[in-house]
Design a protein around this motif. Structure first.
Motif, PDB file in Angstrom:
ATOM      1  N   SER A 118      48.991  -0.330 -40.725  1.00 19.91           N
ATOM      2  CA  SER A 118      48.656   0.473 -39.638  1.00 19.91           C
ATOM      3  C   SER A 118      47.155   1.073 -39.698  1.00 19.91           C
ATOM      4  N   ARG A 119      46.812   1.304 -41.183  1.00 18.19           N
ATOM      5  CA  ARG A 119      45.292   1.262 -41.471  1.00 18.19           C
ATOM      6  C   ARG A 119      44.288   0.016 -41.159  1.00 18.19           C
ATOM      7  N   ARG A 140      43.424   0.119 -37.511  1.00 14.79           N
ATOM      8  CA  ARG A 140      42.405   0.960 -37.373  1.00 14.79           C
ATOM      9  C   ARG A 140      40.979   0.615 -37.793  1.00 14.79           C
ATOM     10  N   VAL A 157      41.433   0.697 -30.543  1.00 17.85           N
ATOM     11  CA  VAL A 157      42.312   1.835 -31.107  1.00 17.85           C
ATOM     12  C   VAL A 157      43.520   1.045 -31.666  1.00 17.85           C
ATOM     13  N   GLY A 158      43.588   1.646 -33.003  1.00 18.90           N
ATOM     14  CA  GLY A 158      44.794   1.105 -33.740  1.00 18.90           C
ATOM     15  C   GLY A 158      46.004   2.019 -33.722  1.00 18.90           C
ATOM     16  N   SER A 213      48.618   4.732 -34.414  1.00 21.71           N
ATOM     17  CA  SER A 213      48.533   6.153 -34.558  1.00 21.71           C
ATOM     18  C   SER A 213      49.671   6.431 -35.830  1.00 21.71           C
TER      19      SER A 213
END
Length: 315
Positions: A229-230, A233, A240-241, A243
């Motif tokens: 996830s990071r 981002r 936009v990656g 959330s």
């Protein structure tokens, strides 16, 4: 977890009697159902989007309602409205179609943003707030929304905030030649949906959903999910990656995959199996138009998965 496996296998077999050659898509719909997540089916007309929602509801023996989204559809048409009853001398609440177990929101992108946004509270908190009163929705509650990607006239694209509320975005796709022939043969006299019988009770489904939450997720797997996830981002290619909701969805979906295989612990392969369906619609790429964003996001996510170190300890 054996009970969860039995529930998922029974649903797959039953829905497979109607939807031919789409075992992977059916399995992912069941994953979302076990995680109490909502599904966005985006595909061309006539690929079985509505049929799979009906087959799912008949397999579960639960309430099913369908609402056709149109530009003149109002939030009250969906949620319900308080009306004055002259005989009773008071206002009475009349429930809308949202009060069901499975809601088919057909062609959701044809409704105005105001009506689309009225679904946000229902999808996130399983409740409806009308005139200061909150009404809880029955369990299980699942929204299956459909939209056609080829039509733009008279449509209102879903905003990113609402896309993030969908647990998965799936595409049915056209069947293979042999499967399409089987579909024609199965509907020569009547539609197989007419004879479809429920195989799972609501109580059994709710119990299976509770068992999925008990699947163990090691710290190494949690770290793996967060690193993915990071990475979405931090890359320059994505505006936009994922959330935090995306990370949670990835973990829950991996838990469901493990439970459906009879395991009470998550493996890295469980994450890889569902990451594209959970993540792609939550990513907004730079320098790509709307039509090319999905394929671009898939390639970027593929690169990220190759770069993020996979846990190798005993899980």
């Amino acid at each position: 977890m054996q009970k969860v496996k039995e529930v998922s296998e029974a649903l797959k077999r039953n829905i497979g009697q109607v939807i031919r050659g789409k075992e992977k898509q059916i399995e992912k719909i069941i994953i979302a159902l076990l995680c109490e997540g909502h599904i966005l089916l985006e595909d061309l007309p006539g690929t079985g989007k509505t049929t799979v929602a009906k087959a799912l509801s008949k397999s579960l023996n639960c309430n099913f309602k369908r609402i056709q989204f149109t530009p003149d559809l109002l939030p009250t048409d969906l949620m319900g409205v308080n009306f004055y009853n002259q005989k009773a001398g008071d206002f009475i609440f009349r429930e809308g179609p949202i009060f069901t177990n499975i809601l088919l929101a057909d062609e959701i992108n044809r409704a105005t943003p105001r009506t689309q946004s009225s679904l946000l509270e229902c999808m996130e908190e399983a409740q409806v707030s009308i005139d200061g009163t909150t009404y809880k929705l029955d369990k299980p509650f699942l929204v299956v929304a459909t939209q056609n990607p080829i039509e733009t006239q008279g449509t209102f694209p879903l905003p990113e905030a609402q896309l993030d509320r969908f647990f998965m975005r799936l595409s049915m796709g056209y069947p293979e030649q042999e499967d399409e022939i089987k579909v024609l043969s199965s509907q020569t006299v009547k539609h197989p949906l007419e004879d479809l019988e429920p195989v799972i009770s609501n109580d059994a489904l709710i119990e299976a959903q509770a068992r999925v939450k008990e699947v163990k997720v090691s710290e190494a797997i949690k770290t793996y999910i967060v690193q993915i996830s990071r990475a979405t981002r931090m890359t320059d290619q994505i505006k936009v990656g994922l959330s935090l909701r995306g990370s949670l969805a990835m973990m829950k979906a991996a838990q469901a995959v493990a439970a459906m295989e009879g395991r009470d612990y998550v493996l890295p392969d469980d994450v890889k199996k569902i990451v594209y369906d959970v993540a792609i619609h939550r990513m907004i790429c730079k320098n790509y138009n709307v039509l090319g964003s999905d394929s671009a996001a898939r390639e970027i996510l593929k690169e990220i998965l190759n770069q993020v170190e996979v846990p190798k300890e005993e899980l």
